[in-house]
Design a protein around this motif. Sequence first.
Motif, mmCIF file in Angstrom:
data_model
loop_
_atom_site.group_PDB
_atom_site.id
_atom_site.type_symbol
_atom_site.label_atom_id
_atom_site.label_comp_id
_atom_site.label_asym_id
_atom_site.label_seq_id
_atom_site.Cartn_x
_atom_site.Cartn_y
_atom_site.Cartn_z
ATOM 1 N N ASN A 151 0.747 -0.931 -0.091
ATOM 2 C CA ASN A 151 0.226 0.404 -0.005
ATOM 3 C C ASN A 151 0.788 1.580 -0.010
ATOM 4 O O ASN A 151 1.998 0.954 0.216
ATOM 5 C CB ASN A 151 -1.005 0.247 1.366
ATOM 6 C CG ASN A 151 -1.815 -1.431 0.906
ATOM 7 O OD1 ASN A 151 -1.735 -1.568 0.041
ATOM 8 N ND2 ASN A 151 -1.945 -1.715 2.482
ATOM 9 N N SER A 152 0.583 2.456 -0.404
ATOM 10 C CA SER A 152 1.045 3.894 0.053
ATOM 11 C C SER A 152 2.597 3.376 -1.075
ATOM 12 O O SER A 152 2.769 4.201 -0.671
ATOM 13 C CB SER A 152 1.429 3.931 0.877
ATOM 14 O OG SER A 152 -0.371 4.354 1.556
ATOM 15 N N LEU A 153 2.358 2.815 -2.099
ATOM 16 C CA LEU A 153 3.620 2.156 -2.829
ATOM 17 C C LEU A 153 3.792 4.530 -3.271
ATOM 18 O O LEU A 153 3.587 5.045 -4.095
ATOM 19 C CB LEU A 153 3.642 2.158 -4.380
ATOM 20 C CG LEU A 153 2.751 0.557 -3.784
ATOM 21 C CD1 LEU A 153 2.552 -0.632 -5.163
ATOM 22 C CD2 LEU A 153 4.093 -0.277 -3.540
ATOM 23 N N LYS A 154 5.197 4.042 -3.044
ATOM 24 C CA LYS A 154 6.484 5.291 -3.716
ATOM 25 C C LYS A 154 7.001 4.509 -4.921
ATOM 26 O O LYS A 154 7.349 3.614 -5.537
ATOM 27 C CB LYS A 154 7.279 5.955 -2.636
ATOM 28 C CG LYS A 154 6.713 5.252 -1.212
ATOM 29 C CD LYS A 154 7.389 6.424 -0.350
ATOM 30 C CE LYS A 154 6.600 6.981 0.579
ATOM 31 N NZ LYS A 154 7.576 6.260 2.339
ATOM 32 N N PRO A 155 7.550 6.195 -6.164
ATOM 33 C CA PRO A 155 8.452 5.923 -6.819
ATOM 34 C C PRO A 155 9.822 5.132 -6.858
ATOM 35 O O PRO A 155 10.114 4.010 -7.452
ATOM 36 C CB PRO A 155 8.355 6.989 -7.168
ATOM 37 C CG PRO A 155 7.704 7.776 -6.785
ATOM 38 C CD PRO A 155 7.296 6.986 -5.407
#
Length: 123
Positions: free
Chosen positions: A84-88
Amino acid sequence: QVQLVESGGGLVQDGDSLRLSCSASRRSFSRYTMAWFRQAPGKEREFVAGITSSGQSTEYADSVQGRFTVSRDNVKNTADLQMNSLKPEDTAVYYCASTFLIMPTDPDKYHTWGQGAQVTVSS
């Protein structure tokens, strides 16, 4: 020896969620600690999350703590990674791996690896 196949990778946007699944070929799956690692271009393979054979204990890298959840189903012979809340900076090839040892974070301690699943997070 168990064989592992990952599925569920893809291209998502910053803040999105993705679920990876690792399917094992043998009934002895319940004997193994399972872990997820990732490798970004030009970087070493790093531990992401792990779960003991019974599923009672888990461990996470600081960079994913609170965002990723590892789970397993010893009836279906699967191990999943909910992201969840994936980031680059989570962009990498993700691998599942198995070992008889209890939750090592060193990839050299794992004897069986899947083929990898690409996860790309765009900003």
